[in-house]
Scaffold this active site. Structure first.
Site, short mmCIF file in Angstrom:
data_model
loop_
_atom_site.label_atom_id
_atom_site.label_comp_id
_atom_site.label_asym_id
_atom_site.label_seq_id
_atom_site.Cartn_x
_atom_site.Cartn_y
_atom_site.Cartn_z
CB CYS A 236 -20.85 -43.23 -73.52
SG CYS A 236 -20.24 -42.85 -71.88
CG HIS B 58 -20.91 -48.02 -73.07
ND1 HIS B 58 -20.01 -47.48 -73.95
CD2 HIS B 58 -20.84 -47.26 -71.95
CE1 HIS B 58 -19.42 -46.43 -73.40
NE2 HIS B 58 -19.90 -46.28 -72.18
CD GLU C 119 -19.90 -49.79 -76.72
OE1 GLU C 119 -21.12 -49.52 -76.79
OE2 GLU C 119 -19.08 -49.08 -76.08
#
Lengths: 748, 236
Positions: free
Chosen positions: B88, B203, B205
């Site tokens: 990002c 993302h 994660e």
């Protein structure tokens, strides 16, 4: 405005003549301009709660009566112990007036303020929720402008600080057209030690007073007195009283503050919000029973030539005050240096119990520390509005539209339609805690990493119901918010509220406030829900139209779920499963979306709350959860239970075949049964194999439960059992109406 | 062999702790959160530039962070082939630092957008995708206001096989509707010519644990697993 003579000169102040006399009495001298300005701000309605305090005293003492409540009303945030060494802090606040004038910065700094309140409890802010209210959007470019920029203000600020916005509510009603309501709530998570490290007081003489964060400018001077007046045409000129936020600096303040608290050398912590440095220094020393010497020349100002009045009253954003142990000064300052945050050691505490402010060598303020928080209170008159008698007698007109036409109109209405347009703009995933995300359930559910616990939060109230009956309406708000988290499997733990009302000097407006407080108080006492904090926003009126907003006592409930397997979700799961409704429907169409959308009327009999009945239903639901009987659950809200069922069908393209004949035990008219918004009802999905057990338990618990029908594998809702012919609803049409209302209006 | 990863904490990064959580608690790898001014490349086998709003995204997303000393350190890693992942805002920093070509512009909707999207794997011969198959469809969320990928040299990117991920529908079809921000050619992530540096807007994660994913997937883990695998292969 009051005109008083100060040292031979006429000056205008917000406080009354009596209050001015009280100031002189307290100081035993004539105040100077800076001192008077400080009193003027601290004794404003916004800071002092002078109209509401006598009434709020009736709230029970949550800290005393509930052992898991660590901080109750009157502190920066309520704090509860959730076990495993963790605490939750939460609070809700209004930022109505600034947002009505300057929606983007008004909303953004609202978020900034509520984050600081949580931060100064020493814990990390982990979630935001925003209940918002505007005038109806259709053909109203002003309402659209406010709505668009309030949402953008929240998104830009919240997203940048890395705190997910996990929930909220939007209501549209003409009473909010010029005075929109922007309420902001924040939840913080930390260890018990984090919370105990840094209370909001300066109780030890000899500590350093440090101002950290953004610089002090001329913006926002008298922001709180502006918030304590009614908005007028003149308010455009108040735009400089709206502060400008900087979410990047806020993010740095969050990290620097949490790291500084971890050093163990921070003895007290307070944010600078309404009332600026005046509020922070006086409340820190006042509640710590100390005094302090503060030198204004040390304060980092944004522009040269700011005088003591401006520095003491500035409400520039992004500032925190730290009270630091002398032996740890350098350690704390090193943390600020690492984050490249500007700071200034502006003074030291002492045991004088007097706040002394110097401009270099000159003593410019000398006020007893506690004096600023000892404003006189007002006993406001209350009177039930006359118009209510007529409104409550209003009858539902004879129905012309068919039931299915009405349902299609309702699902597309501004208050019922999908709010995806709003929450897509909010980062609701950052923090990797969001388990039930925006739009996926009745409440937002977050995991507490490192434990098997989850927290659920929901916020809102029905202002149309409160307008007709504030006592029952605020209880209804509690039932609804608790219902939302219970639908997801959570037990309600605590409540905070944000009271938005009109001018308290008008007895009819004050009556709404008073009755709402009574309603919340009675319900929470009965259902054993501690009230751990609140905020009051008065003067929400439209000066041009001479009307107050609809009474809006917004309620936030926070609850706990233990074990991932106990999280319940909203969508229907499987064809062939049974659809049950818990709770009866009464002829309570007053304040319903049906009345408002179809007949443009506000009256009728609004829903009433029966605490004993509600308690039984909740106990029953948790018993069903314990036995794993409930496959999905959704609280019935605006528009009635068909809307609820449609929302449960959407996700997996399922449908429902219903027969309402058996359920209609009160022999209501078709429209009353379908569209009444009787509170405390749930739609649940169970397996047919569990039917008998579920019904037997209902009898045992004394709860009214009926099977409405079954889940089918085609996207339609077929309803029979009416006085008129059966209806068949096309769910793909409903979904497209549900989804398109806001984008059609806002994305042009 | 012990592997050690750094997550750089730029001022205003806000997904740094999320990346740390996944690397330490989900993948189980030694990871340091390193303040940008303190970062020394010699201690680490790989580096992650996390998401957020570094320096408030003032001036232009990622550009101020691109001038941090941490980027000079990371450039050493880029040159000697150690893996670099920009997520990002980290991706925006990588394009601003010219570790990766192109730029990330404001979304075509002009609004921030937070939602789960599908990514189709276009290249699995990289440091961050070696545990995936070409054509795999991954469910991973996005959350950004400036994620519209643009390059004035798309042809070269294609020829060099630098496009790693494209936004697709659930079936892996690259459609206009599946494109959440107006990115050129639905591009969601790219790599450098050497394949050791990858930037993407979604993302991973946030998609590495079933409890967070709508369909209980954990596709995000594949990125970190790939990174570890790449480091092991490289050093063995």
């Amino acid at each position: 405005m009051t005109k008083v003579k100060l040292n031979g000169e006429d000056i205008n102040i917000e406080m009354t003549k009596d209050e001015f006399e009280a100031v002189k009495e307290l100081l035993k001298k004539e105040p100077n301009v800076t001192e008077l300005g400080m009193f003027d701000v601290m004794w404003s309605e916004h800071c002092s709660y002078k109209s509401s305090r006598p009434k709020l005293k009736f709230f029970e003492d949550a800290e005393k009566n509930y052992d898991y409540v660590l901080a109750g009303p009157g502190q920066d945030a309520g704090v509860i112990d959730i076990g495993d060494g963790y605490v939750l802090a939460f609070r809700i606040e209004s930022h109505n007036h600034p947002s009505a004038i300057e929606p983007y910065h008004g909303a953004a700094t609202g978020i900034g303020g509520i984050i600081r309140d949580i931060l100064c409890m020493g814990v990390r802010p982990i979630a935001l929720l925003d209940p918002l209210r505007f005038g109806c959007l259709k053909d109203n470019s002003h309402s659209q402008w406010l709505f668009k920029y309030v949402v953008k203000g929240i998104a830009d600020y919240g997203n940048c600080t890395g705190i997910p916005t996990i929930g909220g509510e939007v209501e549209f009603d003409d009473s909010f057209e010029s005075n929109c309501l922007v309420n902001v709530a924040c939840i913080g998570l930390g260890t018990k030690e984090d919370f105990q490290h840094a209370p909001s007081k300066a109780y030890n003489p000899g500590d350093y007073v440090i101002l950290m964060g953004g610089s002090t400018g001329r913006d926002g001077i008298h922001g709180v007195t502006f918030a304590s007046r009614t908005l007028t045409e003149m308010s455009e000129a108040d735009r400089p009283a709206v502060q400008i936020g900087d979410p990047f600096i806020k993010k740095m303040i969050i990290e620097a503050t949490l790291e500084a608290v971890k050093t163990g050398y921070v003895r007290g912590l307070k944010d600078l919000g309404g009332g600026g440095l005046t509020c922070a220094t006086s409340e820190l020393t006042g509640s710590g029973d100390t005094g302090a010497d503060v030198d204004l020349r040390k304060v980092i100002t944004r522009e040269p030539g700011m005088n003591s009045y401006e520095i003491m009253l500035s409400e520039s954003q992004e500032r925190m005050t730290f009270i630091v142990k002398p032996e740890g000064l350098e350690m704390v300052l090193d943390v600020f240096r690492k984050y490249e945050m500007s700071f200034a050691v502006i003074g030291r505490t002492d045991d004088s119990k007097i706040l002394k402010v110097y401009d270099g060598d000159e003593l410019v303020v000398s006020i007893p520390s506690k004096a600023l928080s000892e404003s006189p209170t007002f006993k406001r008159e209350e009177k039930r509005p006359k118009y209510l008698d007529k409104l409550l007698l209003e009858k539902t007109p004879k129905r012309i539209l068919s039931l299915d036409e009405i349902i299609y109109k309702l699902i597309a209405s501004e208050n019922i339609c999908s709010k995806e347009w709003v929450y897509r703009q909010y980062d609701h995933e950052v923090g990797v805690r969001s388990v039930i995300k925006c739009g996926e359930g009745d409440s937002g559910v977050l995991r507490i990493i490192g434990t098997n616990k989850f927290i659920a939060a929901s916020v809102g109230v029905n202002s149309k119901h409160c307008f007709l009956d504030p006592y029952e309406g605020s209880k209804g708000g509690l039932v609804e918010q608790c219902g939302n988290i219970i639908s997801n499997g959570a037990k309600p733990m605590a409540m905070v509220n944000c009271c938005n009302f009109g001018n308290p000097e008008i007895p009819e407006s004050f009556w709404y406030f008073s009755k709402s407080v009574d309603g919340m108080n009675d319900f929470c006492r009965d259902l054993k829900i501690p009230i751990v904090g609140g905020n009051v926003s008065f003067y929400n009126e439209d000066e041009v139209k001479k009307t107050a907003i609809k009474a809006t006592p917004v309620i936030m409930i926070v609850g706990l779920i233990i074990g991932q397997e106990n999280i319940i979700t909203l969508p229907f799961k499987e064809e062939g499963n049974e659809i049950l409704i818990i709770g009866e429907t009464y002829a309570e169409l007053g304040g319903s979306e049906y009345h408002s959308v179809i007949y443009d009327m506000e009256g009728g009999i609004p829903p009433k709350v029966n605490e004993r009945e509600i308690k039984k239903r909740w106990d029953y639901i948790f018993e069903l959860y314990r036995n794993n009987y409930i496959k999905s659950n959704h609280d019935v809200d605006k528009g009635g239970f068909i809307i609820t069922i449609a929302e449960m069908c959407f996700k997996h393209n399922l449908g429902a075949r219903l027969n309402i004949n058996d359920y209609n035990s009160n022999r209501l008219k078709d429209d009353e049964l379908l569209f009444s918004e009787s509170v405390g009802r749930f739609i649940i999905e169970i397996s047919p194999a569990d039917h008998d057990d579920v019904m037997n338990l209902a009898e045992k618990f004394g709860v009214y439960v009926k099977q409405l029908g079954t889940i089918i594998d085609s996207p339609e809702i077929i309803i029979s059992g009416f006085q008129v012919k059966d209806i068949k609803l096309d769910l793909s049409k409903m979904k497209s109406l549900y989804d398109s209302t806001l984008p059609d209006m806002m994305d042009i | 062999m012990s592997v050690k990863i750094a997550v750089i904490q730029f001022p205003g990064a806000n997904c740094d702790l999320d990346a740390i959580h996944v690397l330490k608690n989900v993948i189980g790898i030694e990871t340091d959160l390193v303040w940008h001014n303190h970062f020394k490349e010699s201690k680490y086998d790989g580096v992650i530039l996390p998401g957020g709003f570094t320096f408030g995204d003032y001036l232009r997303a990622g550009i101020i962070a691109a001038h941090s000393p941490a980027i000079d350190e990371a450039r050493v890693m880029l040159k000697d082939g150690r893996p670099i992942l920009g997520i990002c805002n980290g991706f925006q920093i990588l394009t601003e630092s010219q570790f990766l070509p192109g730029a990330l512009l404001r979304n075509d909707s002009l609004k921030f957008v937070c939602k789960w999207v599908n990514l189709k794997v276009e290249n699995n011969a990289t440091a961050l995708t070696n545990q995936m198959n070409i054509g795999d469809v991954l469910a991973i969320p996005i959350a950004h206001g400036e994620g519209r990928y643009f390059t004035d040299n798309l042809k070269e990117l294609e020829e060099n096989n630098q496009i790693v991920f494209k936004y697709s529908n659930e079936k892996g079809n690259i459609t206009a509707i599946a494109n959440p921000n107006g990115s050129m050619d639905n591009i969601a992530g790219i790599c450098n010519l050497e394949r050791n540096c990858i930037g993407l807007m979604p993302h991973p994660e946030r998609a590495s644990e079933p409890i967070l994913s709508p369909n209980y997937t954990e596709h995000g883990k594949l990125f970190f697993d790939s990174m570890i695998e790449f480091i092991k292969r490289r050093t063995s």
